[in-house]
Design an enzyme around this catalytic site. Structure first.
Site, mmCIF file in Angstrom:
data_model
loop_
_atom_site.group_PDB
_atom_site.id
_atom_site.type_symbol
_atom_site.label_atom_id
_atom_site.label_comp_id
_atom_site.label_asym_id
_atom_site.label_seq_id
_atom_site.Cartn_x
_atom_site.Cartn_y
_atom_site.Cartn_z
ATOM 1 N N HIS A 192 0.821 -1.219 0.000
ATOM 2 C CA HIS A 192 0.000 0.000 0.000
ATOM 3 C C HIS A 192 0.850 1.262 0.000
ATOM 4 C CE1 HIS A 192 -2.082 -3.241 2.283
ATOM 5 N NE2 HIS A 192 -3.077 -2.929 1.470
ATOM 6 N N ASP B 188 36.901 -28.090 15.494
ATOM 7 C CA ASP B 188 37.006 -29.474 15.046
ATOM 8 C C ASP B 188 38.112 -29.633 14.001
ATOM 9 O OD1 ASP B 188 36.799 -32.034 14.084
ATOM 10 O OD2 ASP B 188 34.622 -32.088 14.182
ATOM 11 N N HIS C 166 38.814 -33.637 12.114
ATOM 12 C CA HIS C 166 38.320 -34.275 10.890
ATOM 13 C C HIS C 166 39.238 -34.032 9.696
ATOM 14 C CE1 HIS C 166 36.833 -30.166 10.161
ATOM 15 N NE2 HIS C 166 36.696 -30.498 8.910
ATOM 16 N N HIS D 23 39.054 -34.517 4.789
ATOM 17 C CA HIS D 23 39.687 -33.715 3.737
ATOM 18 C C HIS D 23 40.984 -34.346 3.231
ATOM 19 C CE1 HIS D 23 36.716 -30.738 4.679
ATOM 20 N NE2 HIS D 23 37.228 -30.406 5.855
ATOM 21 N N ASP E 116 32.693 -30.705 3.975
ATOM 22 C CA ASP E 116 32.103 -30.394 5.283
ATOM 23 C C ASP E 116 30.573 -30.449 5.215
ATOM 24 O OD1 ASP E 116 34.426 -29.973 6.852
ATOM 25 O OD2 ASP E 116 34.708 -28.023 5.920
HETATM 26 S S1 FES Z 1 1.801 -0.626 3.203
HETATM 27 FE FE1 FES Z 1 0.339 -2.130 3.585
HETATM 28 S S2 FES Z 1 1.530 -3.849 4.083
HETATM 29 FE FE2 FES Z 1 2.990 -2.293 3.868
HETATM 30 FE FE LIG Z 2 36.337 -29.178 7.285
#
Ligand code: FES
Ligand SMILES: [Fe+2]
Length: 429
Positions: A107, A208, A211, A216, A363
């Site tokens: 609006h 961690d 791992h 890797h 990962d």
């Molecule tokens: S102006 Fe109506 S929802 Fe933002």
């Molecule tokens: Fe990793």
């Protein structure tokens, strides 16, 4: 009606050596996390270098709540919930940009970049006048910055950000203070969604290291892993935060300590190598003798910010329910680096830790599999074991907080004890 969540004390035992699978998969516990963690912590929003000019803005999230972070006309930083006070639509659709105002698409109510309601087009057709001063966007009640890092909190009573970071700052400064003119977040974050719980990437980056040689194995050479085991530390300066790094020997060659010489450094040009060496030569003067020899692995700031030193990536793990995480990753470079170097270093970041990154892919697979393991039925009597190295963490003469070898899982125990306390506080009302 869904089942009520398990009791937190039954999920994480008193020393966090045993953690039930529901910690990562239960929808009721996730609701407690929203209140006890995301409603009560400092959450990373953006870096000041992303919004240098009045009207600049970027989008962020605090848990699942969308936030606009903007530089106001007054030069100040404003963080507002991106939701119109009329019917709730987002008033800003762009991920980043520069705006004079935010105009809602439904609006057409318009808001200043600071979040104040400016106009209601329908008002001219009615007799009464609306008090617009009461209809601003919902402001994030606390916003503070540290080293240009902007954090917000929904808790008006939260301790100051510096206090919240505590001694973790000492570790973070090893990176932040290294560069004469600070750091810059380059471009927009890379964003992707994983079928995993938000804590899994976080736990990985709190410390961690274990791992690396396995998950890797195809990417990380064995000598790099040997270096981690010979010189690696995990540190917890304050429960919930974590830092893990190598403290290289005093006679280590410059390249083996310098920031940027990891990952695809062999593919970087000789000019960039020289630039990285020069940065390292100034490191001791800037951050002192201990931190100049620190070669970072990963860091975590409770609850969901992490930082990978090599291929510098700052990452936020945004929850999207218990079983999904939207992961954001920014490339970070020295702000006074030549533009061409910034571009190349960003490519280096993406090759390793972008959504298709060599390490990131491996990962991600582990986190999604761990999530699946955490969501299966009939296995609640087999909580995960977090007990490696219990009680072996100790103070260190040069390093704040408690310190240990990287195989000690105390960084994770500390994180889940903080998680336990936070959720039990909500349970107790
Ligand atoms: S102006 Fe109506 S929802 Fe933002
Ligand atoms: Fe990793």
């Amino acid at each position: 009606m869904g089942a009520s969540p398990p009791r937190v004390a039954d999920v994480v035992n008193a020393d966090a050596t045993l953690i039930g699978r529901k910690a990562w998969s239960d929808p009721g516990l996730y609701e407690l996390e929203k209140k006890g963690i995301f409603g009560k912590s400092w959450l990373f929003l953006a870096h000041e270098t992303q919004i240098p000019n009045p009207g600049d803005f970027v989008q962020a999230y605090m848990c699942e709540t969308p936030i606009i972070v903007a530089r106001g006309r007054d030069g100040g930083i404003h963080a507002n919930v991106n939701s119109c006070v009329h019917r709730g639509l987002p008033v800003c659709r762009a991920d980043h940009g520069n705006a004079k105002s935010f105009v809602c698409p439904y609006h057409s109510w318009s808001y200043s970049v600071e979040g104040k309601l400016q106009s209601i087009p329908q008002e001219r057709h009615v007799e009464g006048r609306t008090d617009k001063s009461k209809l601003s966007l919902k402001a994030v009640p606390r916003v503070e910055t540290w080293h240009g890092m902007i954090f917000g909190s929904f808790d008006p009573e939260i301790e100051p950000l510096e206090q919240y970071l505590g001694d973790q700052r000492w570790y973070l400064d090893a990176f932040f203070e290294r560069f004469e003119n600070g750091i810059e977040f380059v471009g927009s974050p890379q964003r992707w969604v994983l079928n995993a719980n938000w804590k899994l990437p976080m736990e990985n980056q709190l410390g961690d290291v274990n791992h690396g040689p396995f998950l890797h194995a195809a990417v990380i050479p064995p000598e790099a892993n040997a270096e981690v085991f010979d010189h690696g530390y995990s540190c917890v300066a304050q429960p919930g935060h974590g830092a893990t790094f190598r403290l290289m020997p005093e006679d280590a060659p410059l390249e083996s300590v310098a920031w940027g010489f990891e990952g695809m450094a062999s593919l970087l040009s000789p000019e960039i190598h020289e630039y990285l060496r020069e940065l390292q030569m100034k490191a001791e003067e800037r951050v002192g003798p201990i931190r100049a020899r620190m070669k970072g692995l990963t860091y975590g700031v409770y609850p969901n910010l992490s930082f990978l030193w090599s291929n510098t990536a700052f990452k936020v793990s945004h929850p999207r329910g218990p079983g999904k995480v939207e992961y954001w990753s920014w490339s970070v470079v020295p702000s006074d680096a030549p533009e061409e170097y910034k571009r190349i270093l960003r490519g280096n970041h993406t090759a390793f830790f972008g959504p298709g990154g060599l390490l990131e892919q491996e990962d991600s697979e582990a986190w999604t599999q761990q999530y699946l393991g955490s969501a299966i039925d009939f296995a609640d009597d087999r909580p995960y074991f977090y007990g490696l190295g219990v009680g072996e963490e100790k103070p260190h003469p040069d390093l704040p907080g408690l310190v240990s070898v990287t195989a000690n899982e105390f960084y994770a125990r500390n994180f889940y004890l903080r998680w336990r306390d936070a959720l039990m506080a909500v349970e107790e009302g």
